[in-house]
Design a protein around this motif. Structure first.
Motif, short mmCIF file in Angstrom:
data_model
loop_
_atom_site.label_atom_id
_atom_site.label_comp_id
_atom_site.label_asym_id
_atom_site.label_seq_id
_atom_site.Cartn_x
_atom_site.Cartn_y
_atom_site.Cartn_z
N ALA A 38 73.08 42.68 54.94
CA ALA A 38 72.78 41.25 54.88
C ALA A 38 73.71 40.65 53.84
O ALA A 38 74.48 41.38 53.21
CB ALA A 38 71.32 41.02 54.46
N ASP A 39 73.65 39.34 53.66
CA ASP A 39 74.43 38.71 52.61
C ASP A 39 74.09 39.38 51.29
O ASP A 39 72.93 39.39 50.87
CB ASP A 39 74.06 37.22 52.49
N ALA A 40 75.07 39.99 50.66
CA ALA A 40 74.91 40.58 49.33
C ALA A 40 74.01 41.81 49.30
O ALA A 40 73.59 42.24 48.24
CB ALA A 40 74.42 39.55 48.32
N VAL A 41 73.71 42.38 50.46
CA VAL A 41 72.91 43.62 50.47
C VAL A 41 73.70 44.72 51.17
O VAL A 41 74.15 44.53 52.30
CB VAL A 41 71.56 43.44 51.20
N PHE A 42 73.89 45.83 50.49
CA PHE A 42 74.52 46.98 51.14
C PHE A 42 73.60 48.18 51.04
O PHE A 42 72.84 48.32 50.09
CB PHE A 42 75.92 47.28 50.58
N LEU A 59 70.84 45.16 46.31
CA LEU A 59 71.18 43.73 46.29
C LEU A 59 72.27 43.55 45.26
O LEU A 59 72.08 43.85 44.08
CB LEU A 59 69.95 42.90 45.90
N HIS A 60 73.44 43.09 45.72
CA HIS A 60 74.55 42.91 44.79
C HIS A 60 74.37 41.59 44.05
O HIS A 60 74.49 40.52 44.63
CB HIS A 60 75.87 42.92 45.57
N GLY A 90 59.76 40.03 49.64
CA GLY A 90 60.69 38.97 49.27
C GLY A 90 62.07 39.58 49.10
O GLY A 90 62.26 40.45 48.25
N GLY A 91 63.04 39.17 49.94
CA GLY A 91 64.42 39.64 49.79
C GLY A 91 64.52 41.15 49.84
O GLY A 91 63.98 41.81 50.73
N ILE A 92 65.18 41.72 48.84
CA ILE A 92 65.43 43.17 48.79
C ILE A 92 64.12 43.95 48.66
O ILE A 92 64.09 45.16 48.89
CB ILE A 92 66.41 43.49 47.64
#
Ligand code: FES
Length: 313
Positions: free
Chosen positions: A17-21, A71-72, A115-117
């Motif tokens: 995802a955006d900013a997640v690897f 999450l970067h 929520g998010g990561i």
């Protein structure tokens, strides 16, 4: 230290995802990795940033690999930026054995709130809930759908997944989510405002809520810290903990080794039984009941409320 005792190799790295690897990790010698259960995390050594906790988000039955997602946060505390730069396929990492502070308890019904990561520990929980035939729902919030790792795989497979992108639908409607299934056990992982909202709403509605934090919970300080004594029951030693030092610091200076990893009250590795005395809990992982019972404490951040604590050390 002592908890970063597994060497793993990055065998795959993917953008989720955006900013997640995501990283797939395997034992350096190629064998099986230590077993784990849904909700478990590993500590990952992240250079000068110290150690960070990441939930295992793969399949526990696949013993030869672990998966984590990162999450970067370039403006964060440095851990994710270090891994973003260095954790490339083929490189090795020092990590801990899995530890679980977020066990999935048996229940007929679950409400998962991510929520998010914070989706990462929830993924294996969903698989386990499916396998157990439990009823479950997932409410997954993030800034936009592009910020939601694993969202496509989830929505393709499960009709009971509800995505709540903030830019279209606003924040997760926590009160409504909890009220919709009052008998469900709630598992929540995500940023502090979401955790705090779910905890507060759970308490208000009388719903069982379990949360996990990887950054320290904000501590409400009432007045300045004071010195106290710790008595070590197994050896009879008494040590003084000055106002500006932690119990872990004092034990280490006295030559007593304690297993620690995060040193900020999030990982659980320094949890120690308390035999007597009143604890001022400052960790981010014990539940309200566990705090009230006072049976254990995290030596890296928590202090005494009474003048003396007796520890089972
Ligand atoms: S060292 Fe992580 S909780 Fe104390």
């Amino acid at each position: 230290m002592g908890m970063t005792d597994v060497r793993v190799r990055v065998i795959e790295r993917t953008d989720e995802a955006d900013a997640v690897f995501a990283l797939v990790l395997a034992a350096v010698d190629g064998g099986d990795l230590p077993a784990w259960t849904p909700g478990a995390h590993i500590d990952v050594a992240a250079g000068s940033a110290g150690v960070r906790q990441y939930s295992l988000c793969g399949d526990p039955a696949e013993r030869d690999r672990w998966r984590i997602a990162v999450l970067h946060e370039p403006a964060g505390r440095g851990g994710s930026a270090h891994l973003f730069r260095t954790a490339l396929p083929g490189t090795t990492l020092s990590v801990s054995v899995p530890r679980n502070n977020f066990e999935l308890a048996d229940a007929a019904e679950y409400t998962f709130v991510a929520g998010g990561i914070g989706i990462t520990p929830i993924l294996p929980m969903i698989a386990a809930a499916e396998q157990a035939g439990a009823h479950w729902t997932l409410h997954y919030g993030a800034r936009t759908t592009a910020h939601m790792a694993f969202a496509d795989a989830l929505t393709e497979r499960y009709p009971q997944v509800r995505l709540v992108p903030q830019n279209e639908s606003g924040l997760l409607p926590v009160a409504e989510i909890l009220a919709a299934r009052p008998a469900a056990t709630v598992y929540c992982c995500g940023p502090e405002p979401l955790l705090a909202a779910v905890e507060a709403e759970g308490a208000r509605q009388g719903v069982t809520v379990r949360t996990e934090r990887f950054v320290p919970r904000p501590v409400e300080r009432t007045g300045t810290d004071e010195a106290f004594e710790v008595r070590l029951a197994q050896t009879g030693r008494t040590l003084r903990v000055a106002a500006d030092r932690s119990i872990v610091d004092v034990l280490e200076s006295a030559g007593i080794s304690v297993i620690t990893s995060c040193r900020e009250g999030t990982c659980g590795s320094c949890e120690t039984p308390v035999l007597d005395g009143e604890v001022e809990h400052r960790d981010s992982l014990l539940t309200a009941e566990e705090r009230d019972s006072g049976a254990t404490m995290m030596l890296c951040v928590s202090r005494a409320r009474s003048g003396v604590l007796v520890l089972d050390l």
